[in-house]
Design a protein around this motif. Structure first.
Motif, mmCIF file in Angstrom:
data_model
loop_
_atom_site.group_PDB
_atom_site.id
_atom_site.type_symbol
_atom_site.label_atom_id
_atom_site.label_comp_id
_atom_site.label_asym_id
_atom_site.label_seq_id
_atom_site.Cartn_x
_atom_site.Cartn_y
_atom_site.Cartn_z
ATOM 1 N N ALA A 159 49.099 37.691 40.748
ATOM 2 C CA ALA A 159 49.378 36.341 41.260
ATOM 3 C C ALA A 159 48.075 35.546 41.397
ATOM 4 C CB ALA A 159 50.091 36.447 42.613
ATOM 5 N N PHE A 160 47.022 36.224 41.841
ATOM 6 C CA PHE A 160 45.688 35.615 41.974
ATOM 7 C C PHE A 160 45.217 35.168 40.586
ATOM 8 C CE2 PHE A 160 41.912 35.634 44.893
ATOM 9 C CZ PHE A 160 40.920 35.323 43.988
ATOM 10 N N GLN A 161 45.380 36.067 39.618
ATOM 11 C CA GLN A 161 44.961 35.764 38.240
ATOM 12 C C GLN A 161 45.723 34.548 37.700
ATOM 13 O OE1 GLN A 161 46.398 38.612 35.341
ATOM 14 N NE2 GLN A 161 44.544 38.414 34.103
ATOM 15 N N LYS A 162 47.000 34.454 38.042
ATOM 16 C CA LYS A 162 47.824 33.368 37.503
ATOM 17 C C LYS A 162 47.327 32.000 37.996
ATOM 18 C CE LYS A 162 52.527 31.912 36.623
ATOM 19 N NZ LYS A 162 52.305 30.549 37.082
ATOM 20 N N VAL A 163 46.886 31.966 39.255
ATOM 21 C CA VAL A 163 46.342 30.699 39.771
ATOM 22 C C VAL A 163 45.149 30.268 38.905
ATOM 23 C CG1 VAL A 163 45.191 29.592 41.745
ATOM 24 C CG2 VAL A 163 47.111 31.174 42.130
ATOM 25 N N LEU A 164 44.310 31.237 38.547
ATOM 26 C CA LEU A 164 43.136 30.913 37.727
ATOM 27 C C LEU A 164 43.577 30.465 36.330
ATOM 28 C CD1 LEU A 164 40.776 33.868 38.775
ATOM 29 C CD2 LEU A 164 40.817 31.568 39.690
ATOM 30 N N TRP A 165 44.505 31.206 35.755
ATOM 31 C CA TRP A 165 45.005 30.832 34.427
ATOM 32 C C TRP A 165 45.601 29.424 34.440
ATOM 33 C CZ3 TRP A 165 48.172 35.810 32.750
ATOM 34 C CH2 TRP A 165 47.272 36.753 32.237
ATOM 35 N N ASP A 166 46.362 29.134 35.486
ATOM 36 C CA ASP A 166 47.008 27.819 35.564
ATOM 37 C C ASP A 166 45.982 26.687 35.565
ATOM 38 O OD1 ASP A 166 49.451 28.986 35.508
ATOM 39 O OD2 ASP A 166 49.831 28.829 37.670
ATOM 40 N N HIS A 167 44.750 27.023 35.905
ATOM 41 C CA HIS A 167 43.681 26.008 35.886
ATOM 42 C C HIS A 167 42.744 26.225 34.695
ATOM 43 C CE1 HIS A 167 45.182 25.546 39.970
ATOM 44 N NE2 HIS A 167 44.706 24.308 39.898
ATOM 45 N N ASN A 168 43.280 26.910 33.678
ATOM 46 C CA ASN A 168 42.512 27.141 32.438
ATOM 47 C C ASN A 168 41.213 27.907 32.644
ATOM 48 O OD1 ASN A 168 44.384 25.841 30.803
ATOM 49 N ND2 ASN A 168 43.529 23.850 31.422
ATOM 50 N N ILE A 169 41.234 28.816 33.598
ATOM 51 C CA ILE A 169 40.043 29.650 33.800
ATOM 52 C C ILE A 169 40.337 31.036 33.226
ATOM 53 C CG2 ILE A 169 38.590 30.770 35.556
ATOM 54 C CD1 ILE A 169 39.252 28.231 37.289
ATOM 55 N N ALA A 170 39.451 31.501 32.345
ATOM 56 C CA ALA A 170 39.651 32.834 31.751
ATOM 57 C C ALA A 170 39.498 33.872 32.857
ATOM 58 C CB ALA A 170 38.607 33.049 30.659
ATOM 59 N N ALA A 171 40.550 34.635 33.087
ATOM 60 C CA ALA A 171 40.501 35.624 34.170
ATOM 61 C C ALA A 171 41.125 36.921 33.677
ATOM 62 C CB ALA A 171 41.248 35.104 35.390
ATOM 63 N N PHE A 172 40.427 38.014 33.908
ATOM 64 C CA PHE A 172 40.889 39.326 33.427
ATOM 65 C C PHE A 172 40.916 40.299 34.590
ATOM 66 C CE2 PHE A 172 38.825 36.988 30.132
ATOM 67 C CZ PHE A 172 39.679 37.145 29.042
ATOM 68 N N ILE A 173 41.843 41.246 34.490
ATOM 69 C CA ILE A 173 41.852 42.319 35.486
ATOM 70 C C ILE A 173 41.127 43.483 34.835
ATOM 71 C CG2 ILE A 173 43.275 43.879 36.861
ATOM 72 C CD1 ILE A 173 45.478 41.690 36.721
ATOM 73 N N ARG A 174 40.027 43.875 35.420
ATOM 74 C CA ARG A 174 39.237 44.932 34.775
ATOM 75 C C ARG A 174 39.877 46.298 35.035
ATOM 76 N NH1 ARG A 174 33.496 45.915 36.850
ATOM 77 N NH2 ARG A 174 32.784 44.084 35.726
#
Ligand code: SF4
Length: 346
Positions: free
Chosen positions: A309-324
């Motif tokens: 859910a945290f990652q999705k917030v970042l994605w929704d703002h076009n920020i590349a976010a990965f779960i390592r």
């Protein structure tokens, strides 16, 4: 007289050294070839150098500095090395095989002065910084062990220690790792990770700017960050981001923001939204790191759905976010789990 440790020297210094003992300058490249390309551990193997010169070199200089104490291999192929330094201190390095490339995580200090609260390495305190040779030799020893067909292509300065608190030696190690006549790695394949040492980030921008920068942020407010990263008192979030805004990054060389997910500490959606605000306008890639719990740790890992859910917030703002995905967890080789004391590393 103490022998000169050759892996402490960049090519210019190696030239100065060979001429200081009466040899021709071209010998420096020849010796560098043997040490960094053929990875020999003694002068006798340098067969295109005369016997008398090899004898002189072995009296005046030394090649290896690390002794391998133990190697453990994880079910996923990750290999963790425990090395002994010439003064008896110990450090760890981790070899991480991936599809198409291999990464080595190197240590830069014995222990770490940063004292991050979630970090197992920090529990051993801080003893000293590593020399350039002690950093470079981690690469050579591991490469010798895994064999040349598994070439280490990427190096991350994310093992024990805060690299930017050992800037000069880290810089020299990077020079040796990237010089064409030495280890010849691409600067873009090297990542230096810092907890946010602002003067170090500024020096990196000036002196090592083609190397990738990773910043261990781990919180979005000074109040929370101070509790988990004590150095935040010296270098608060605002100052770190002021330095990052001036950092010469672009979409190819994005700054990596490392964020360890700690349950109910830094993992709310509000944190995710604050993070969006902090990185706005900076080319970043965010790595969300699931916390590796260890016995006695006072933190718990964030549940997977909450990380997503945290990652999705970042994605929704076009920020590349990965779960390592954590590697080598079964041998305590994962992030923040390296130790100087072998008996504690189980
Ligand atoms: S997380 Fe990194 S910087 Fe922080 S104490 Fe551990 S090794 Fe040092």
């Amino acid at each position: 007289m103490d022998r000169v440790v050759l892996k402490d020297l960049n090519l210019e210094e190696l030239k100065d050294f060979v001429t200081s003992i009466g040899l021709e300058p071209y010998r420096a490249k020849q010796i560098a070839q043997w040490i960094y390309k053929k990875r020999v551990s003694d002068f006798d193997s340098m067969t295109n150098i005369s016997k008398a010169t090899r004898k002189l070199l072995s009296e005046k200089a030394a090649i290896d500095v690390l002794k391998t104490v133990k190697v453990e291999e994880s079910a996923d192929g990750t290999r963790k090395y425990l090395f002994e330094l010439p003064d008896g201190n110990r450090i760890e390095s981790v070899f991480i095989p991936e599809k198409g490339w291999n990464t080595l995580c190197v240590s830069t200090q014995v222990g770490c002065p940063a004292g991050c609260k979630f970090c197992l390495t920090a529990k051993d305190g801080f003893t000293r910084s590593l020399t350039p040779a002690e950093i470079v030799d981690q690469y050579i020893q591991v490469q010798r062990d895994v064999g040349e067909e598994r070439r280490i292509s990427n190096v991350v300065f994310m093992g024990m220690g805060e690299p930017l608190l050992n800037f000069d030696n880290v810089k020299k190690a990077v020079e040796i790792m990237t010089h064409r006549d030495m280890l010849d790695l691409s600067k873009r394949k090297i990542t230096i990770s810092t907890v946010g040492i602002v003067p170090g980030i500024e020096r990196m921008a000036r002196e090592l700017n083609r190397v990738k920068l990773a910043v261990s942020l781990h919180a979005t407010t000074d109040e929370v960050r101070e509790k988990i990263v004590p150095l935040n008192r010296k270098y608060p979030i605002g100052e770190i981001f002021r330095a990052l805004r001036r950092y010469p990054a672009d979409n190819v060389r994005r700054i990596m923001i490392e964020y360890v997910m700690l349950k109910d500490v830094n993992d709310s959606l509000e944190d995710a939204r604050r993070l969006v605000g902090l990185v706005r306008g900076i080319p970043v890639k965010v790595n969300l790191i699931p916390f590796n719990p260890y016995p006695g740790s006072s933190f718990e890992p964030t549940p997977r759905e909450k990380i997503e859910a945290f990652q999705k917030v970042l994605w929704d703002h076009n920020i590349a976010a990965f779960i390592r995905e954590s590697r080598g967890q079964d041998i305590s080789a994962a992030c923040g789990m390296l130790r100087t004391k072998e008996k504690l590393s189980a």
